[in-house]
Design an enzyme around this catalytic site. Structure first.
Site, PDB file in Angstrom:
ATOM      1  CG  PHE A 137      -1.974   1.092   1.204  1.00  0.00           C
ATOM      2  CD1 PHE A 137      -3.028   1.181   0.535  1.00  0.00           C
ATOM      3  CD2 PHE A 137      -1.200   2.395   2.029  1.00  0.00           C
ATOM      4  CE1 PHE A 137      -4.017   2.687  -0.306  1.00  0.00           C
ATOM      5  CE2 PHE A 137      -2.030   3.134   1.954  1.00  0.00           C
ATOM      6  CZ  PHE A 137      -3.714   3.565   0.854  1.00  0.00           C
ATOM      7  CG  ASP A 222       5.552   4.426   1.539  1.00  0.00           C
ATOM      8  OD1 ASP A 222       5.927   4.801   2.841  1.00  0.00           O
ATOM      9  OD2 ASP A 222       4.914   4.061   0.471  1.00  0.00           O
ATOM     10  CE  LYS A 251      -0.021   7.343   6.744  1.00  0.00           C
ATOM     11  NZ  LYS A 251      -1.107   8.151   6.154  1.00  0.00           N
TER      12      LYS A 251
END
Length: 395
Positions: A137, A222, A251
């Site tokens: 993802f 990532d 984030k």
């Protein structure tokens, strides 16, 4: 006011949230519009590692917003260079490319490494290939879903962007076998978050690092979910003592107060970009930089990373005392924990809804996994409180 009715009537149906309407947050706690208090065990998918409304980050946000919020990159500002300096020193990076969202950071990495592949590695034009992992993802843009294995993320959204090859996660041999003369990069999550906190075998990242080095392939990690203390290290790569060629963070880079992301890399890779080839109006804006600088500072100075490691072990061990016969596995690293039920036996959302009624917020991923990822400021007493609720609901 019927907030749920308004959302359902006027909003696109692209999310399925729990039916709780939050209006305030502080630390690990959030309150709904009726004043009910809940422990946040999701942290906005790890965007709120520093806790909700950390006072020092709020202060940086409000002070900078009152002075200068946006210049675009047409002009320089007094926060961007300092953000670069502090982030590079903290992460041992050579260069930074700032963006806004995690998906933008992924897109930036793809563009940059393709340019490196053609300009430096001399791959034939339009033949560059990036290897990714099954069940990854990395976001929801058209290019990113082009290499997703999630049927729900892809159905109805084609045609898709070519140039990607997917292999099993955690299998270094599969990576070695997949590399060819057109391979420019391998992009991977150190721990697969959306897939259900899937942790690769010990030594996997070290093997991957060596394979990429041997084949002149750029290793892109990532760390948008796993980075900035979530797993008990600043970056999850540190668990195996490696360094990626490109690292993606976002984030928690702003403590949840503002969209900020960044691509970290070395001079050789980043210097393939020239003015006008990539950018963003808001990327690197002074408000984002001021917020991110303080978000990083409190993460380190308040020992949140170390606390994540200690409290993560404590939380994980507590969960392992659960006796529910349908639990298949409980796994985690730091405060990134997944509780998986036997497929087809339990609907994880049912438990999430029951936990909400008891004052604890978490979220299912897929149909049979619950993720627990509270802010890194959580303490032992808080975890005991959470475990008592989880024990009562899940057993």
């Amino acid at each position: 006011m019927d907030y749920l009715e308004i959302e359902q009537r006027l909003g696109a149906n692209n999310y399925k949230p729990l039916d709780v309407v939050l209006s305030r947050g502080q630390g690990i706690w959030v309150w709904d519009v009726d004043g009910n208090r809940y422990m946040d065990c999701l942290s906005a998918y790890s965007a709120v590692n520093q806790g909700h409304c950390h006072p020092k980050i709020v202060k940086a946000l409000t002070e900078q917003a009152a002075k200068l919020s946006l210049t675009s990159r047409a002009f320089r500002n007094d926060q961007l260079g300092l953000f670069y300096k502090e982030l590079c020193e903290l992460t041992h990076s050579h260069k930074v490319l700032p963006m806004n969202s995690g998906a933008e950071a992924v897109e930036t990495a793809i563009k940059t490494v393709r340019k490196w592949g053609y300009k430096t590695k001399k791959v034939a034009e339009n033949k560059a290939e990036i290897i990714v992992c099954d069940n990854n993802f990395h976001g929801r843009t058209i290019t990113i879903i082009s290499f997703s294995s999630d049927k729900g993320a892809r159905d109805g959204f084609g045609p898709f962007t070519p140039g990607f090859k997917s292999i099993p996660f955690g299998d270094a041999g599969a990576l070695k076998a997949a590399i060819n003369e057109n391979t420019i990069a391998f992009m991977v999550e150190p721990i697969q978050g959306e897939a259900g906190v899937i942790i690769p075998p010990e030594g996997y990242l070290r093997e991957v690092r060596q394979i990429c080095t041997d084949n002149n392939v750029v290793l892109i990690l990532d760390e948008i979910q796993t980075g900035l203390g979530r797993t008990g290290k600043l970056l999850a790569e540190a668990h195996e003592g490696i360094e990626a060629d490109m690292t993606l963070i976002g984030k928690a880079l702003s403590g949840g107060l503002y969209p900020v992301s960044a691509v970290l890399s070395n001079t050789e890779i980043m210097d393939v970009l020239n003015p006008g080839e990539h950018g963003s109006t808001f990327g690197g804006n002074p408000l984002a930089c001021a917020v991110a600088r303080v978000a990083l500072k409190v993460l380190v100075e308040e020992n949140m990373i170390e606390n994540s490691a200690v409290m993560g072990d404590y939380f994980l061990n507590g969960l392992k005392s659960l006796k529910n016969p349908f639990i298949r596995e409980i796994r985690g690293r730091g405060l990134m924990i997944g509780l998986e039920f036997e497929p087809g036996k339990i609907k994880a959302r049912t438990y999430c809804e029951a936990l909400k009624e008891k004052g604890l917020l978490c979220k299912e991923t897929h149909e049979n996994i619950i993720r627990f990822a509270p802010p890194l400021v959580i303490n032992k007493e808080d975890i005991d409180y959470a475990l008592a609720i989880i024990q009562e609901v899940i057993g």
